[in-house]
Design an enzyme around this catalytic site. Sequence first.
Site, PDB file in Angstrom:
ATOM      1  N   MET A 170     -11.856  -5.687   4.907  1.00 56.56           N
ATOM      2  CA  MET A 170     -11.066  -4.779   5.743  1.00 56.56           C
ATOM      3  C   MET A 170     -10.782  -5.472   7.069  1.00 56.56           C
ATOM      4  O   MET A 170     -11.709  -5.891   7.770  1.00 56.56           O
ATOM      5  CB  MET A 170     -11.837  -3.475   6.018  1.00 56.56           C
ATOM      6  CG  MET A 170     -11.919  -2.479   4.886  1.00 56.56           C
ATOM      7  SD  MET A 170     -10.358  -1.945   4.151  1.00 56.56           S
ATOM      8  CE  MET A 170      -9.375  -1.426   5.560  1.00 56.56           C
TER       9      MET A 170
ATOM     10  N   ASP B   7      -4.744   3.698  -1.956  1.00 55.06           N
ATOM     11  CA  ASP B   7      -5.861   4.017  -1.059  1.00 55.06           C
ATOM     12  C   ASP B   7      -6.348   5.441  -1.281  1.00 55.06           C
ATOM     13  O   ASP B   7      -5.625   6.405  -0.982  1.00 55.06           O
ATOM     14  CB  ASP B   7      -5.406   3.865   0.404  1.00 55.06           C
ATOM     15  CG  ASP B   7      -5.208   2.410   0.775  1.00 55.06           C
ATOM     16  OD1 ASP B   7      -6.152   1.624   0.604  1.00 55.06           O
ATOM     17  OD2 ASP B   7      -4.104   2.054   1.236  1.00 55.06           O
TER      18      ASP B   7
ATOM     19  N   ASP C 131      -6.983  -6.464   3.860  1.00 52.41           N
ATOM     20  CA  ASP C 131      -6.369  -5.136   3.907  1.00 52.41           C
ATOM     21  C   ASP C 131      -6.400  -4.571   5.327  1.00 52.41           C
ATOM     22  O   ASP C 131      -7.474  -4.300   5.866  1.00 52.41           O
ATOM     23  CB  ASP C 131      -7.136  -4.215   2.942  1.00 52.41           C
ATOM     24  CG  ASP C 131      -6.479  -2.863   2.793  1.00 52.41           C
ATOM     25  OD1 ASP C 131      -5.397  -2.641   3.342  1.00 52.41           O
ATOM     26  OD2 ASP C 131      -7.090  -2.008   2.100  1.00 52.41           O
ATOM     27  N   GLY C 132      -5.199  -4.393   5.905  1.00 54.98           N
ATOM     28  CA  GLY C 132      -5.084  -3.737   7.209  1.00 54.98           C
ATOM     29  C   GLY C 132      -4.411  -4.611   8.252  1.00 54.98           C
ATOM     30  O   GLY C 132      -4.845  -5.728   8.506  1.00 54.98           O
TER      31      GLY C 132
ATOM     32  N   SER D 148       0.833  -1.202   0.000  1.00 62.01           N
ATOM     33  CA  SER D 148       0.000   0.000   0.000  1.00 62.01           C
ATOM     34  C   SER D 148       0.868   1.252   0.000  1.00 62.01           C
ATOM     35  O   SER D 148       1.630   1.507   0.936  1.00 62.01           O
ATOM     36  CB  SER D 148      -0.913   0.014   1.227  1.00 62.01           C
ATOM     37  OG  SER D 148      -1.493   1.291   1.333  1.00 62.01           O
TER      38      SER D 148
ATOM     39  N   HIS E 189      -8.298   1.291  -4.289  1.00 58.27           N
ATOM     40  CA  HIS E 189      -9.268   1.065  -3.215  1.00 58.27           C
ATOM     41  C   HIS E 189      -9.922   2.394  -2.867  1.00 58.27           C
ATOM     42  O   HIS E 189      -9.303   3.268  -2.270  1.00 58.27           O
ATOM     43  CB  HIS E 189      -8.498   0.473  -2.008  1.00 58.27           C
ATOM     44  CG  HIS E 189      -9.333   0.269  -0.784  1.00 58.27           C
ATOM     45  ND1 HIS E 189      -8.776  -0.023   0.448  1.00 58.27           N
ATOM     46  CD2 HIS E 189     -10.674   0.294  -0.588  1.00 58.27           C
ATOM     47  CE1 HIS E 189      -9.743  -0.156   1.347  1.00 58.27           C
ATOM     48  NE2 HIS E 189     -10.904   0.050   0.747  1.00 58.27           N
TER      49      HIS E 189
ATOM     50  N   MET F 226     -12.126   4.651  -0.820  1.00 54.48           N
ATOM     51  CA  MET F 226     -12.821   4.849   0.458  1.00 54.48           C
ATOM     52  C   MET F 226     -13.481   6.208   0.380  1.00 54.48           C
ATOM     53  O   MET F 226     -13.061   7.182   1.031  1.00 54.48           O
ATOM     54  CB  MET F 226     -11.803   4.769   1.612  1.00 54.48           C
ATOM     55  CG  MET F 226     -11.386   3.343   1.909  1.00 54.48           C
ATOM     56  SD  MET F 226      -9.850   3.268   2.834  1.00 54.48           S
ATOM     57  CE  MET F 226      -8.700   3.310   1.480  1.00 54.48           C
TER      58      MET F 226
ATOM     59  N   HIS G 116      -1.172  -1.175  -4.419  1.00 55.26           N
ATOM     60  CA  HIS G 116      -2.455  -0.879  -3.780  1.00 55.26           C
ATOM     61  C   HIS G 116      -2.525   0.620  -3.480  1.00 55.26           C
ATOM     62  O   HIS G 116      -1.673   1.170  -2.779  1.00 55.26           O
ATOM     63  CB  HIS G 116      -2.587  -1.688  -2.485  1.00 55.26           C
ATOM     64  CG  HIS G 116      -3.906  -1.552  -1.806  1.00 55.26           C
ATOM     65  ND1 HIS G 116      -5.031  -2.269  -2.187  1.00 55.26           N
ATOM     66  CD2 HIS G 116      -4.299  -0.763  -0.765  1.00 55.26           C
ATOM     67  CE1 HIS G 116      -6.043  -1.941  -1.406  1.00 55.26           C
ATOM     68  NE2 HIS G 116      -5.639  -1.023  -0.537  1.00 55.26           N
TER      69      HIS G 116
ATOM     70  N   PHE H 100      -6.667   4.614   8.000  1.00 55.49           N
ATOM     71  CA  PHE H 100      -5.270   4.849   8.402  1.00 55.49           C
ATOM     72  C   PHE H 100      -4.430   3.590   8.233  1.00 55.49           C
ATOM     73  O   PHE H 100      -4.943   2.477   8.374  1.00 55.49           O
ATOM     74  CB  PHE H 100      -5.215   5.284   9.879  1.00 55.49           C
ATOM     75  CG  PHE H 100      -6.018   6.521  10.155  1.00 55.49           C
ATOM     76  CD1 PHE H 100      -5.473   7.783   9.963  1.00 55.49           C
ATOM     77  CD2 PHE H 100      -7.343   6.412  10.566  1.00 55.49           C
ATOM     78  CE1 PHE H 100      -6.234   8.921  10.193  1.00 55.49           C
ATOM     79  CE2 PHE H 100      -8.114   7.549  10.796  1.00 55.49           C
ATOM     80  CZ  PHE H 100      -7.557   8.806  10.604  1.00 55.49           C
ATOM     81  N   GLY H 101      -3.154   3.807   7.936  1.00 58.80           N
ATOM     82  CA  GLY H 101      -2.215   2.697   7.935  1.00 58.80           C
ATOM     83  C   GLY H 101      -1.735   2.427   9.355  1.00 58.80           C
ATOM     84  O   GLY H 101      -1.993   3.217  10.271  1.00 58.80           O
ATOM     85  N   GLY H 102      -1.067   1.315   9.541  1.00 62.79           N
ATOM     86  CA  GLY H 102      -0.406   1.029  10.814  1.00 62.79           C
ATOM     87  C   GLY H 102      -1.308   0.664  11.973  1.00 62.79           C
ATOM     88  O   GLY H 102      -0.908   0.773  13.130  1.00 62.79           O
TER      89      GLY H 102
ATOM     90  N   GLY I  60       1.030  -2.185   4.135  1.00 63.06           N
ATOM     91  CA  GLY I  60       1.578  -0.837   4.075  1.00 63.06           C
ATOM     92  C   GLY I  60       2.729  -0.689   5.043  1.00 63.06           C
ATOM     93  O   GLY I  60       3.908  -0.747   4.684  1.00 63.06           O
TER      94      GLY I  60
ATOM     95  N   MET J 208      -8.897   8.286  -0.153  1.00 58.94           N
ATOM     96  CA  MET J 208      -9.745   8.662   0.989  1.00 58.94           C
ATOM     97  C   MET J 208     -10.246  10.089   0.823  1.00 58.94           C
ATOM     98  O   MET J 208      -9.461  10.971   0.475  1.00 58.94           O
ATOM     99  CB  MET J 208      -8.941   8.572   2.281  1.00 58.94           C
ATOM    100  CG  MET J 208      -8.326   7.207   2.517  1.00 58.94           C
ATOM    101  SD  MET J 208      -7.339   7.234   4.010  1.00 58.94           S
ATOM    102  CE  MET J 208      -6.693   5.561   3.997  1.00 58.94           C
TER     103      MET J 208
END
Length: 215
Positions: free
Chosen positions: A137, A35, A175-176, A8, A66, A68, A33, A143-145, A197, A37
């Site tokens: 998800m 993202d 994802d996540g 990501s 993706h 969002m 990937h 958010f990442g991390g 990510g 947002m």
Amino acid sequence: MSHLIAPSILSADFSNLKKDIEMINKSYADWFHLDIMDGVFVPNISFGIPVVRDIKKHAKKPLDVHLMITDPDKYFSDFKKAGADIISFHYEASNHLHRSIQALKDLGIKAGVAINPHTNISLLEDIICDVDMILIMSVNPGFGGQKFIENTYDKIQKLKNIIISKNTNTLIQIDGGVNLDNAPKLFKAGADILVAGNTVFSSDNPISVIQKLKG
Ligand code: DX5
Ligand code: ZN
């Protein structure tokens, strides 16, 4: 069963994006990937169409976009023009899921449906034959991390059962919170594609992490 890795870009270094794109080109990663947002569907804003277009100039692997965002249908054509190869939009952001999927098919692009952690897999039963990929998800989007939600394994199992009973080739993407610990378990549970990510980009050796994630 496929074992694909999609790093990501959200966790990449945006001041030197070309370097990270080239790293992914060189690695065993399969897709990029991306993202998107909008600050409305999720409580964060990332990047948009011009950035996707610029990534496309250097990426040598498919772009997995993706969305969002609210009203995703409005932007399908723009993201396709920017270079998306597959577009996933959220179940929770679409009032007419079947129509949205057909809109992507009409554009000649692969269609994915993403579902939030609280959304029940059984709601996808009637459209599973029409989609190329379901994105589960495994954190709340935005958010990442973040920390991986363990209930995801149950959801993969339920989705796998639907896919088998309907005899489709639908891919399962997670994802996540994917890391070196849970990646083998997720593939074993039935996942086809893992997004990663933070695990990739926080490492000193992202190429080796990608290889290890692939198993
Ligand atoms: C979260 C995004 C993810 C995110 C994953 O809303 O959809 O793709 O970048 O990041 P990690 O792997 O750090 O959880
Ligand atoms: Zn994502």
